[in-house]
Design a protein around this motif. Structure first.
Motif, PDB file in Angstrom:
ATOM      1  N   ALA A 156       0.970  -1.208  -0.026  1.00  0.00           N
ATOM      2  CA  ALA A 156       0.024  -0.063  -0.065  1.00  0.00           C
ATOM      3  C   ALA A 156       0.843   1.230  -0.189  1.00  0.00           C
ATOM      4  O   ALA A 156       0.483   2.088  -0.703  1.00  0.00           O
ATOM      5  N   GLY A 157       1.884   1.325   0.698  1.00  0.00           N
ATOM      6  CA  GLY A 157       2.752   2.512   0.933  1.00  0.00           C
ATOM      7  C   GLY A 157       3.330   2.768  -0.620  1.00  0.00           C
ATOM      8  O   GLY A 157       3.462   3.851  -0.864  1.00  0.00           O
ATOM      9  N   LEU A 158       3.721   1.820  -1.449  1.00  0.00           N
ATOM     10  CA  LEU A 158       4.168   1.842  -2.621  1.00  0.00           C
ATOM     11  C   LEU A 158       3.268   2.533  -3.612  1.00  0.00           C
ATOM     12  O   LEU A 158       3.393   3.397  -4.532  1.00  0.00           O
ATOM     13  N   VAL A 159       1.877   1.999  -3.284  1.00  0.00           N
ATOM     14  CA  VAL A 159       0.966   2.724  -4.236  1.00  0.00           C
ATOM     15  C   VAL A 159       1.023   4.306  -3.851  1.00  0.00           C
ATOM     16  O   VAL A 159       0.710   4.909  -5.024  1.00  0.00           O
ATOM     17  N   GLY A 160       1.067   4.601  -2.676  1.00  0.00           N
ATOM     18  CA  GLY A 160       1.037   6.151  -2.348  1.00  0.00           C
ATOM     19  C   GLY A 160       2.098   6.759  -3.201  1.00  0.00           C
ATOM     20  O   GLY A 160       2.348   7.832  -3.652  1.00  0.00           O
ATOM     21  N   HIS A 161       3.365   6.131  -3.173  1.00  0.00           N
ATOM     22  CA  HIS A 161       4.454   6.539  -3.445  1.00  0.00           C
ATOM     23  C   HIS A 161       4.184   6.727  -5.539  1.00  0.00           C
ATOM     24  O   HIS A 161       4.537   7.747  -5.764  1.00  0.00           O
ATOM     25  N   GLY A 162       3.721   5.712  -5.880  1.00  0.00           N
ATOM     26  CA  GLY A 162       3.284   5.622  -7.153  1.00  0.00           C
ATOM     27  C   GLY A 162       2.492   6.798  -7.557  1.00  0.00           C
ATOM     28  O   GLY A 162       2.634   7.536  -8.797  1.00  0.00           O
ATOM     29  N   LEU A 163       1.348   7.054  -6.882  1.00  0.00           N
ATOM     30  CA  LEU A 163       0.435   7.835  -7.263  1.00  0.00           C
ATOM     31  C   LEU A 163       0.941   9.252  -7.061  1.00  0.00           C
ATOM     32  O   LEU A 163       0.706  10.342  -7.871  1.00  0.00           O
ATOM     33  N   SER A 164       1.746   9.679  -6.017  1.00  0.00           N
ATOM     34  CA  SER A 164       2.158  11.042  -5.913  1.00  0.00           C
ATOM     35  C   SER A 164       3.344  11.233  -7.144  1.00  0.00           C
ATOM     36  O   SER A 164       3.149  12.519  -7.576  1.00  0.00           O
ATOM     37  N   ARG A 165       4.003  10.231  -7.436  1.00  0.00           N
ATOM     38  CA  ARG A 165       5.002  10.568  -8.595  1.00  0.00           C
ATOM     39  C   ARG A 165       4.177  10.777  -9.880  1.00  0.00           C
ATOM     40  O   ARG A 165       4.592  11.573 -10.524  1.00  0.00           O
ATOM     41  N   LEU A 166       2.929  10.142 -10.130  1.00  0.00           N
ATOM     42  CA  LEU A 166       2.321  10.190 -11.058  1.00  0.00           C
ATOM     43  C   LEU A 166       1.598  11.851 -11.301  1.00  0.00           C
ATOM     44  O   LEU A 166       1.495  12.489 -12.426  1.00  0.00           O
ATOM     45  N   PHE A 167       1.215  12.247  -9.968  1.00  0.00           N
ATOM     46  CA  PHE A 167       0.426  13.410  -9.886  1.00  0.00           C
ATOM     47  C   PHE A 167       1.688  14.678 -10.162  1.00  0.00           C
ATOM     48  O   PHE A 167       1.332  15.593 -10.658  1.00  0.00           O
ATOM     49  N   ALA A 168       2.782  14.508  -9.822  1.00  0.00           N
ATOM     50  CA  ALA A 168       3.948  15.374  -9.928  1.00  0.00           C
ATOM     51  C   ALA A 168       4.296  15.312 -11.615  1.00  0.00           C
ATOM     52  O   ALA A 168       4.384  16.249 -12.203  1.00  0.00           O
ATOM     53  N   VAL A 169       4.384  14.010 -12.346  1.00  0.00           N
ATOM     54  CA  VAL A 169       4.812  13.896 -13.438  1.00  0.00           C
ATOM     55  C   VAL A 169       3.786  14.528 -14.563  1.00  0.00           C
ATOM     56  O   VAL A 169       3.891  15.131 -15.528  1.00  0.00           O
ATOM     57  N   SER A 170       2.564  14.425 -14.001  1.00  0.00           N
ATOM     58  CA  SER A 170       1.513  15.215 -14.848  1.00  0.00           C
ATOM     59  C   SER A 170       1.301  16.555 -15.113  1.00  0.00           C
ATOM     60  O   SER A 170       0.960  17.466 -15.792  1.00  0.00           O
ATOM     61  N   GLY A 171       2.159  17.112 -13.844  1.00  0.00           N
ATOM     62  CA  GLY A 171       2.229  18.577 -13.784  1.00  0.00           C
ATOM     63  C   GLY A 171       1.157  19.319 -13.299  1.00  0.00           C
ATOM     64  O   GLY A 171       0.958  20.496 -13.111  1.00  0.00           O
ATOM     65  N   LEU A 172       0.090  18.289 -12.624  1.00  0.00           N
ATOM     66  CA  LEU A 172      -0.936  18.944 -11.896  1.00  0.00           C
ATOM     67  C   LEU A 172      -0.637  19.342 -10.609  1.00  0.00           C
ATOM     68  O   LEU A 172      -1.412  20.170 -10.004  1.00  0.00           O
ATOM     69  N   GLU A 173       0.618  18.792 -10.130  1.00  0.00           N
ATOM     70  CA  GLU A 173       0.729  19.044  -8.695  1.00  0.00           C
ATOM     71  C   GLU A 173       2.172  19.276  -8.791  1.00  0.00           C
ATOM     72  O   GLU A 173       3.068  18.988  -9.552  1.00  0.00           O
ATOM     73  N   ASP A 174       2.573  20.112  -7.567  1.00  0.00           N
ATOM     74  CA  ASP A 174       4.071  20.493  -7.625  1.00  0.00           C
ATOM     75  C   ASP A 174       4.968  19.158  -7.310  1.00  0.00           C
ATOM     76  O   ASP A 174       4.765  17.998  -7.043  1.00  0.00           O
ATOM     77  N   LYS A 175       6.276  19.225  -8.007  1.00  0.00           N
ATOM     78  CA  LYS A 175       7.092  18.120  -8.185  1.00  0.00           C
ATOM     79  C   LYS A 175       7.513  17.651  -6.612  1.00  0.00           C
ATOM     80  O   LYS A 175       7.755  16.460  -6.404  1.00  0.00           O
ATOM     81  N   SER A 176       7.421  18.614  -5.480  1.00  0.00           N
ATOM     82  CA  SER A 176       7.792  18.260  -4.234  1.00  0.00           C
ATOM     83  C   SER A 176       6.600  17.024  -3.848  1.00  0.00           C
ATOM     84  O   SER A 176       6.887  16.414  -2.927  1.00  0.00           O
ATOM     85  N   VAL A 177       5.423  16.925  -4.240  1.00  0.00           N
ATOM     86  CA  VAL A 177       4.491  15.897  -4.024  1.00  0.00           C
ATOM     87  C   VAL A 177       5.195  14.650  -4.389  1.00  0.00           C
ATOM     88  O   VAL A 177       4.868  13.834  -3.690  1.00  0.00           O
ATOM     89  N   GLY A 178       5.664  14.513  -5.638  1.00  0.00           N
ATOM     90  CA  GLY A 178       6.533  13.059  -6.100  1.00  0.00           C
ATOM     91  C   GLY A 178       7.775  12.975  -5.175  1.00  0.00           C
ATOM     92  O   GLY A 178       8.383  11.790  -5.480  1.00  0.00           O
ATOM     93  N   GLU A 179       8.194  13.702  -4.233  1.00  0.00           N
ATOM     94  CA  GLU A 179       9.600  13.730  -3.773  1.00  0.00           C
ATOM     95  C   GLU A 179       9.505  13.399  -2.176  1.00  0.00           C
ATOM     96  O   GLU A 179      10.168  12.671  -1.581  1.00  0.00           O
ATOM     97  N   ASN A 180       8.354  14.014  -1.627  1.00  0.00           N
ATOM     98  CA  ASN A 180       8.384  13.700   0.091  1.00  0.00           C
ATOM     99  C   ASN A 180       7.484  12.487   0.148  1.00  0.00           C
ATOM    100  O   ASN A 180       6.132  12.440   0.284  1.00  0.00           O
ATOM    101  N   LEU A 181       8.083  11.535   0.012  1.00  0.00           N
ATOM    102  CA  LEU A 181       7.603   9.998  -0.239  1.00  0.00           C
ATOM    103  C   LEU A 181       7.187   9.404   1.028  1.00  0.00           C
ATOM    104  O   LEU A 181       6.342   8.331   1.367  1.00  0.00           O
ATOM    105  N   GLU A 182       7.621  10.094   2.215  1.00  0.00           N
ATOM    106  CA  GLU A 182       7.199   9.526   3.693  1.00  0.00           C
ATOM    107  C   GLU A 182       5.854   9.622   3.890  1.00  0.00           C
ATOM    108  O   GLU A 182       5.014   8.898   4.434  1.00  0.00           O
ATOM    109  N   LEU A 183       5.427  11.015   3.497  1.00  0.00           N
ATOM    110  CA  LEU A 183       3.971  11.319   3.741  1.00  0.00           C
ATOM    111  C   LEU A 183       2.882  10.311   2.695  1.00  0.00           C
ATOM    112  O   LEU A 183       1.936   9.833   3.032  1.00  0.00           O
TER     113      LEU A 183
END
Length: 413
Positions: free
Chosen positions: A177-204
């Motif tokens: 499950a945690g890795l799902v959170g990682h993947g989604l956050s990275r996709l959010f950032a890659v899409s440009g819809l969210e700041d790149k920091s969302v795809g970097e702060n993977l502890e949250l």
């Protein structure tokens, strides 16, 4: 019983009405998305495997919608293999460890699922998912393949290992499950819809996944034990039972409740990270996508706390309650209010002298204080609108029947 639930919770009835009005049947949804061919079939699979996730995925921004649909289906295929107890161990491990390569193999399908696997049709027609996956932008493919590789390796490890220590428990939940959170956050950032920091702060992002997974594991104890497996860590249940079957035994009910409450407390500890993660999400459809499962989780874990029914059955929040939560998960302030009210409900269930009383009190006190300090207007007023509606309904019903009775008596005279 269902009708009584709706009557006693009129705001849930209202939320259900608006949900039905806003959401079209599955075929109309996919037509509205203007997809056809193999991608339309992928959305069909999404509806088959998860109606709840299907709704929020289909409401995502078009830049993310197809990518996250396919991400979900790839991981659902992986999860279906992991869950299938009929696949021999060595073969299962090979499939799990190589699944990140399989998703690049055009035409690959799997027709050896056990007869009880409800999502087997996805693997039977998996070439459709692969074809659409290969049409995604390269940066999306790379994120999905990387998460699939890491998750598959973790799942393979736990086909041979058991969840013994709390570290094992955290690691297993991270893999699934945690890795799902990682993947989604990275996709959010890659899409440009969210700041790149969302795809970097993977502890949250990891904590978002762990809160959901640990809530589900806590709730599913009866079903899992009856299926011959247990994801509760031995470090917890061994304090209260000789074996996994004894956790849910009616003869060991008091100890079983102690173990259950300890599991609930472990899940509740992620609330601060959940609040921090959601606070950084800006795009409205992404926010709803992230927030809806979290408000469902807080409702579920509060329902589970000190609830003996969890040990006997698979408990779920009311359907109307779920629809109300969906309607509320639109802004950060709304989500904070939802969490605040469920924390209040948790306090009412946390009786002095009960097991984990102090731990729960500390969590609720701190979380409520943190939420109130950042919520516009401060802490929500202790007032339940539903009680007013129920009272109004009862008063109206009383006067209606009284007037009807008086009219009937006059006619008889």
């Amino acid at each position: 019983m269902a009708f009584l639930d709706w009557v006693l919770h009129p705001t849930e009835l209202w939320a259900g009405f608006w949900y039905v009005m806003r959401h079209a049947p599955p075929d109309e949804k996919t037509n509205k998305l203007q997809v056809s061919g193999e991608m339309k079939r992928c959305y069909d699979f999404l509806e088959m495997t998860s109606r709840s996730f299907a709704a929020v995925i289909q409401e995502l921004n078009p830049k993310l919608r197809d990518g996250i649909c396919l991400f979900y289906l790839v991981l659902r295929g992986l999860d279906t293999i992991e869950d299938d107890m009929t696949i021999p161990g060595a073969k299962k491990r090979h499939l799990l460890e190589s699944f990140h390569e399989i998703i690049y193999q055009k035409g690959w399908t799997f027709k050896e699922s056990g007869p009880d696997e409800k999502d087997a049709i996805l693997l039977v027609e998996f070439e459709v998912v692969i074809a659409e996956f290969l049409r995604l932008p390269t940066e999306y493919q790379e994120v999905i393949a990387d998460i699939t590789r890491r998750m598959g390796a973790g799942m393979a490890k736990y086909t041979r290992s058991r969840v013994v220590t709390m570290d094992d428990y955290d690691e297993y939940c991270h893999y699934v499950a945690g890795l799902v959170g990682h993947g989604l956050s990275r996709l959010f950032a890659v899409s440009g819809l969210e700041d790149k920091s969302v795809g970097e702060n993977l502890e949250l992002a990891n904590s978002m996944g762990l809160f959901l997974q640990k809530t589900n594991i806590t709730r599913d104890i009866n079903e899992d034990v009856l299926d011959g497996r247990c994801f509760w860590p031995k470090a917890v249940w061994s304090k209260y039972a000789e074996n996994e079957e004894e956790i849910i035994s009616k003869r060991n009910r008091d100890n079983g409740l102690c173990a259950l409450n300890e599991m609930c407390v472990n899940a509740l500890s992620y609330i601060p990270h959940v609040m921090d993660y959601l606070s950084q999400i800006k795009e409205p459809s992404v926010f709803r996508f992230c927030a809806i499962p979290q408000v469902m989780a807080i409702a579920t874990i509060v329902l589970c706390f000190n609830n003996a029914n969890v040990l006997d059955d698979n408990v779920k929040i009311r359907k109307g309650e779920a629809l109300k939560l969906i309607s509320q998960a639109t802004t950060m302030d709304n989500v904070k209010r939802v969490f605040y009210w469920y924390l209040v409900a948790l306090e009412k269930k946390n009786h002095p002298g009960s097991h984990m009383y102090e731990e729960v009190r500390k969590i609720t006190d701190k979380a409520k204080k943190d939420i109130a300090s950042t919520l516009k207007g401060g802490a929500p007023v202790d007032f339940t609108f539903e009680y007013l509606l129920i009272g109004l309904f009862l008063v109206t019903a009383f006067f209606f029947f009284y007037s009807y009775s008086q009219s009937t008596q006059q006619q008889q005279l």
